[in-house]
Design an enzyme around this catalytic site. Structure first.
Site, PDB file in Angstrom:
ATOM      1  N   ASP A 259       0.869  -1.059   0.024  1.00  0.00           N
ATOM      2  CA  ASP A 259      -0.043  -0.054  -0.155  1.00  0.00           C
ATOM      3  C   ASP A 259       0.853   1.148  -0.123  1.00  0.00           C
ATOM      4  O   ASP A 259       1.668   1.467   0.751  1.00  0.00           O
ATOM      5  CB  ASP A 259      -1.041  -0.096   1.355  1.00  0.00           C
ATOM      6  CG  ASP A 259      -1.792   1.181   1.277  1.00  0.00           C
ATOM      7  OD1 ASP A 259      -1.453   2.156   0.735  1.00  0.00           O
ATOM      8  OD2 ASP A 259      -3.084   1.080   1.856  1.00  0.00           O
ATOM      9  N   LYS A 294     -17.166  14.077  -4.478  1.00  0.00           N
ATOM     10  CA  LYS A 294     -18.211  14.773  -3.890  1.00  0.00           C
ATOM     11  C   LYS A 294     -18.227  16.284  -4.240  1.00  0.00           C
ATOM     12  O   LYS A 294     -16.855  16.539  -4.522  1.00  0.00           O
ATOM     13  CB  LYS A 294     -18.264  14.419  -2.395  1.00  0.00           C
ATOM     14  CG  LYS A 294     -18.923  13.346  -1.990  1.00  0.00           C
ATOM     15  CD  LYS A 294     -20.310  13.504  -1.669  1.00  0.00           C
ATOM     16  CE  LYS A 294     -20.753  12.013  -0.957  1.00  0.00           C
ATOM     17  NZ  LYS A 294     -22.129  11.713  -1.621  1.00  0.00           N
ATOM     18  N   TYR A 352      -9.655  15.124  -6.700  1.00  0.00           N
ATOM     19  CA  TYR A 352      -9.047  14.562  -7.743  1.00  0.00           C
ATOM     20  C   TYR A 352      -8.381  15.272  -8.798  1.00  0.00           C
ATOM     21  O   TYR A 352      -7.212  15.324  -9.027  1.00  0.00           O
ATOM     22  CB  TYR A 352     -10.172  13.474  -8.495  1.00  0.00           C
ATOM     23  CG  TYR A 352      -9.623  12.613  -9.557  1.00  0.00           C
ATOM     24  CD1 TYR A 352      -9.072  11.582  -9.377  1.00  0.00           C
ATOM     25  CD2 TYR A 352      -9.915  12.909 -10.863  1.00  0.00           C
ATOM     26  CE1 TYR A 352      -8.622  10.614 -10.182  1.00  0.00           C
ATOM     27  CE2 TYR A 352      -9.430  12.312 -11.798  1.00  0.00           C
ATOM     28  CZ  TYR A 352      -8.817  11.177 -11.352  1.00  0.00           C
ATOM     29  OH  TYR A 352      -8.190  10.162 -12.665  1.00  0.00           O
ATOM     30  N   LYS A 356      -4.373  15.653  -9.637  1.00  0.00           N
ATOM     31  CA  LYS A 356      -3.964  15.371 -10.933  1.00  0.00           C
ATOM     32  C   LYS A 356      -3.232  16.354 -11.674  1.00  0.00           C
ATOM     33  O   LYS A 356      -2.441  16.187 -12.349  1.00  0.00           O
ATOM     34  CB  LYS A 356      -5.172  14.852 -11.953  1.00  0.00           C
ATOM     35  CG  LYS A 356      -5.474  13.378 -11.448  1.00  0.00           C
ATOM     36  CD  LYS A 356      -4.537  12.286 -11.535  1.00  0.00           C
ATOM     37  CE  LYS A 356      -5.238  10.978 -11.240  1.00  0.00           C
ATOM     38  NZ  LYS A 356      -4.118  10.072 -11.178  1.00  0.00           N
TER      39      LYS A 356
HETATM   40  P1  NAI Z   1      -8.571   1.303 -11.468  1.00  0.00           P
HETATM   41  O1  NAI Z   1      -9.244   1.764 -10.144  1.00  0.00           O
HETATM   42  O2  NAI Z   1      -9.113   0.254 -12.227  1.00  0.00           O
HETATM   43  O3  NAI Z   1      -6.986   0.813 -10.951  1.00  0.00           O
HETATM   44  C1  NAI Z   1      -6.149   1.763 -10.098  1.00  0.00           C
HETATM   45  C2  NAI Z   1      -5.332   0.386  -9.183  1.00  0.00           C
HETATM   46  O4  NAI Z   1      -4.731   1.300  -8.231  1.00  0.00           O
HETATM   47  C3  NAI Z   1      -6.058  -0.491  -8.409  1.00  0.00           C
HETATM   48  O5  NAI Z   1      -5.823  -1.800  -8.850  1.00  0.00           O
HETATM   49  C4  NAI Z   1      -5.686  -0.196  -7.058  1.00  0.00           C
HETATM   50  O6  NAI Z   1      -5.821  -1.290  -6.058  1.00  0.00           O
HETATM   51  C5  NAI Z   1      -4.431   0.533  -7.249  1.00  0.00           C
HETATM   52  N1  NAI Z   1      -4.447   1.376  -5.759  1.00  0.00           N
HETATM   53  C6  NAI Z   1      -5.341   2.232  -5.523  1.00  0.00           C
HETATM   54  N2  NAI Z   1      -4.666   2.788  -4.343  1.00  0.00           N
HETATM   55  C7  NAI Z   1      -3.319   2.129  -4.021  1.00  0.00           C
HETATM   56  C8  NAI Z   1      -2.148   2.261  -3.079  1.00  0.00           C
HETATM   57  N3  NAI Z   1      -2.458   3.087  -2.004  1.00  0.00           N
HETATM   58  N4  NAI Z   1      -1.282   1.537  -3.346  1.00  0.00           N
HETATM   59  C9  NAI Z   1      -1.110   0.864  -4.383  1.00  0.00           C
HETATM   60  N5  NAI Z   1      -2.027   0.681  -5.397  1.00  0.00           N
HETATM   61  C10 NAI Z   1      -3.306   1.395  -5.207  1.00  0.00           C
HETATM   62  O7  NAI Z   1      -8.270   2.642 -12.086  1.00  0.00           O
HETATM   63  P2  NAI Z   1      -7.914   2.994 -13.932  1.00  0.00           P
HETATM   64  O8  NAI Z   1      -9.072   3.393 -14.307  1.00  0.00           O
HETATM   65  O9  NAI Z   1      -7.222   1.789 -14.228  1.00  0.00           O
HETATM   66  O10 NAI Z   1      -7.088   4.095 -13.580  1.00  0.00           O
HETATM   67  C11 NAI Z   1      -5.531   4.059 -13.587  1.00  0.00           C
HETATM   68  C12 NAI Z   1      -4.950   5.453 -13.432  1.00  0.00           C
HETATM   69  O11 NAI Z   1      -5.388   6.267 -14.505  1.00  0.00           O
HETATM   70  C13 NAI Z   1      -5.499   6.261 -12.044  1.00  0.00           C
HETATM   71  O12 NAI Z   1      -4.302   6.949 -11.518  1.00  0.00           O
HETATM   72  C14 NAI Z   1      -6.584   7.122 -12.627  1.00  0.00           C
HETATM   73  O13 NAI Z   1      -6.623   8.561 -11.876  1.00  0.00           O
HETATM   74  C15 NAI Z   1      -6.054   7.447 -14.081  1.00  0.00           C
HETATM   75  N6  NAI Z   1      -7.202   7.744 -15.001  1.00  0.00           N
HETATM   76  C16 NAI Z   1      -8.024   6.906 -15.309  1.00  0.00           C
HETATM   77  C17 NAI Z   1      -9.043   7.444 -16.161  1.00  0.00           C
HETATM   78  C18 NAI Z   1      -9.959   6.435 -16.792  1.00  0.00           C
HETATM   79  O14 NAI Z   1     -10.928   6.951 -17.584  1.00  0.00           O
HETATM   80  N7  NAI Z   1     -10.312   5.189 -16.207  1.00  0.00           N
HETATM   81  C19 NAI Z   1      -9.184   8.644 -16.834  1.00  0.00           C
HETATM   82  C20 NAI Z   1      -8.131   9.530 -16.168  1.00  0.00           C
HETATM   83  C21 NAI Z   1      -7.085   9.035 -15.375  1.00  0.00           C
END
Ligand code: NAI
Length: 446
Positions: A259, A294, A352, A356
């Site tokens: 984590d 929120k 958020y 970012k």
């Molecule tokens: P997701 O929620 O599917 O995956 C994020 C991963 O980060 C998860 O596996 C989670 O367990 C891990 N994680 C969260 N907190 C953690 C911690 N404290 N330590 C270690 N791992 C941790 O999200 P997604 O959609 O794959 O997004 C990935 C990145 O892309 C994020 O930074 C998100 O903000 C960014 N992003 C995503 C967009 C989208 O449309 N899905 C758009 C813009 C940015």
């Protein structure tokens, strides 16, 4: 989640209805598959008098086995239009842009590419030259919105002295790897960039750390970096252990359960990397991220703290320790994952968007400092990407996110991953301090 509208629009009946009713028309985008050539038709290369890039570009296209033309016979379509606009020194000279694009605007294949090569305005010889070069941004952004059919359009600012370093960027932009990147201004600084021995495996011999790699975009990044030759350490929280192990197995990499918000997390990570076979890490991708939406009036302090903590403070702490302990060698790459919310802002996402925008700030602050150590720091800023995160959005918002961009569809995790892989490549040695949106030219923040 499946984009049912896009599937329908690409069916026989759907095509007819889309045309008759003037509905959004999401094309099937050309994406990269192993063994694909960069392009499947000739590339038309234009130049402007005094331009300094047509020569180097012609050479690198020839090395890549790409057929080029400087004129186009009737009935032939091209895969890309490349204009070396570095010879334009005043507004009258912009006419050359019209003269190049006007006759060929309808001669591009589906998923065509438009690349305009310019000079960074701040490096030009006069205010008039700087003005003309800056004008090119309006041109490429408009072409991205105008051409349709999956065409992408970018302006690449190549600093004087950076001519020999454009290969990795041009290859990325021409190929199916950049399917969902459009309307961007990319900066290539002066300097040399080593060409990889094998362009299909540019990351051979590199060790990469990907945070948040158990699923979504992070898992896609791990897969693409491994495909490109890197050994991958996939990191995620212990609760995601099973999914993380699957990704690590699939990529023949290692899983690290951690984590990142833990008080001693950076120390444990640094210890793990220092004790590894390479005594450090070449590529660090800060992908782990969370949302806790929120409006600020309704947001608890916990929601604020957790989002800033995961998305911004954790990458900051990790960078600081890895850099202090010199665990990222010369040639190293740091890639942050920002978001267009960090550029445009978003209702209900003050926490958020703050985090970012902070990732963008971190990249811009570190880039000049680390350039002297041979390390680049860049960010990708995804728009609407089809993941578990966006599948949870209310239907109306989800449809708006999908359609309000030049591709009329959401991107895929692999689109973000390909962009990260380009930034991580040894060939991108002078691509530093860039924030590249992977958003299909979303209207948000454009
Ligand atoms: P997701 O929620 O599917 O995956 C994020 C991963 O980060 C998860 O596996 C989670 O367990 C891990 N994680 C969260 N907190 C953690 C911690 N404290 N330590 C270690 N791992 C941790 O999200 P997604 O959609 O794959 O997004 C990935 C990145 O892309 C994020 O930074 C998100 O903000 C960014 N992003 C995503 C967009 C989208 O449309 N899905 C758009 C813009 C940015």
């Amino acid at each position: 989640m499946a984009d049912r509208y896009a599937n329908f629009a690409n069916s026989g009946l759907g095509r007819t209805m889309v045309k008759r009713l003037g509905l959004p028309d999401p094309p099937r985008l050309r994406r990269h598959h192993a063994g694909d050539p960069l392009v499947s038709a000739p590339v038309l290369v234009g130049t402007t008098p005094g331009g300094r890039l047509a020569g180097p570009v012609g050479k690198l296209l020839a090395e890549a086995g790409v057929e080029t033309a400087d004129q186009l016979p009737d009935g032939v379509r091209v895969s890309a239009l490349i204009l070396d606009a570095t010879g334009i020194t005043d507004s009258a000279g912009l006419r050359a842009v019209y003269d190049f694009f006007h006759p060929y605007a309808r001669k591009l294949q589906t998923s065509g590419r438009v690349i305009v090569l310019g000079t960074p305005p701040e490096t030009t010889a006069s205010p008039r030259e700087a003005t003309a070069q800056r004008s090119l941004e309006g041109l490429t952004r408009s072409i991205g919105k105008e051409f349709g059919h999956g065409t992408t359009a970018q302006l690449v600012h190549v600093a004087p002295g950076g001519e020999a370093a454009v290969a990795s960027t041009l290859r990325f932009l021409l190929s199916g790897r950049s399917a969902y990147v459009s309307g961007q201004v990319i900066r290539v600084a002066a300097g040399d960039a080593p060409a990889p021995a094998d362009w299909d495996r540019p990351l051979d011999g590199k060790l990469a750390l990907v945070t948040g790699a158990a699923r979504g975009i992070g898992a896609a990044i791990a897969r693409v970096l491994a495909r490109d030759g890197a050994e991958v350490i996939a990191l995620d929280v212990p609760a995601a252990g099973d999914a993380l192990a699957d990704v690590a197995n699939e990529t023949r990499g290692r899983a690290l359960q951690l984590d990142l918000t833990g008080a001693d997390a950076p120390k444990r990570l640094a210890g793990y990397l220092a004790a590894g076979p390479r005594g450090g890490v070449d590529i660090v991708v800060h992908n782990a991220g969370i949302t806790r939406d929120k409006t600020i009036a309704r947001m608890s302090a916990d929601r604020w703290d957790s989002v800033i903590g995961v998305n911004l403070t954790a990458p900051e702490r990790v960078n600081e320790l890895l850099l202090d302990r010199e665990l990222i060698p010369s040639g190293g790459r740091i890639v942050g994952v920002a978001s267009i919310a960090g550029i445009a802002g978003n209702r209900g996402q003050t926490n958020y968007a703050t985090s970012k925008a902070g990732v963008i700030g971190m990249v811009q602050a570190y880039a000049p400092v680390l350039a002297g150590r041979g390390i680049t720091v860049n960010a990708v800023a995804p728009g609407f990407i089809e993941t578990a995160m966006t599948a949870r959005m209310p239907l109306g918002l989800r449809e708006a996110g999908r359609r309000l961009n030049s591709m009329s569809q959401g991107g895929l995790p692999v689109d973000v991953a390909e962009t990260v892989a380009w930034l991580a490549s040894p060939g991108s040695a002078t691509v530093n301090g860039n924030v590249v949106r992977v958003c299909g030219q979303s209207l948000l923040g454009a």
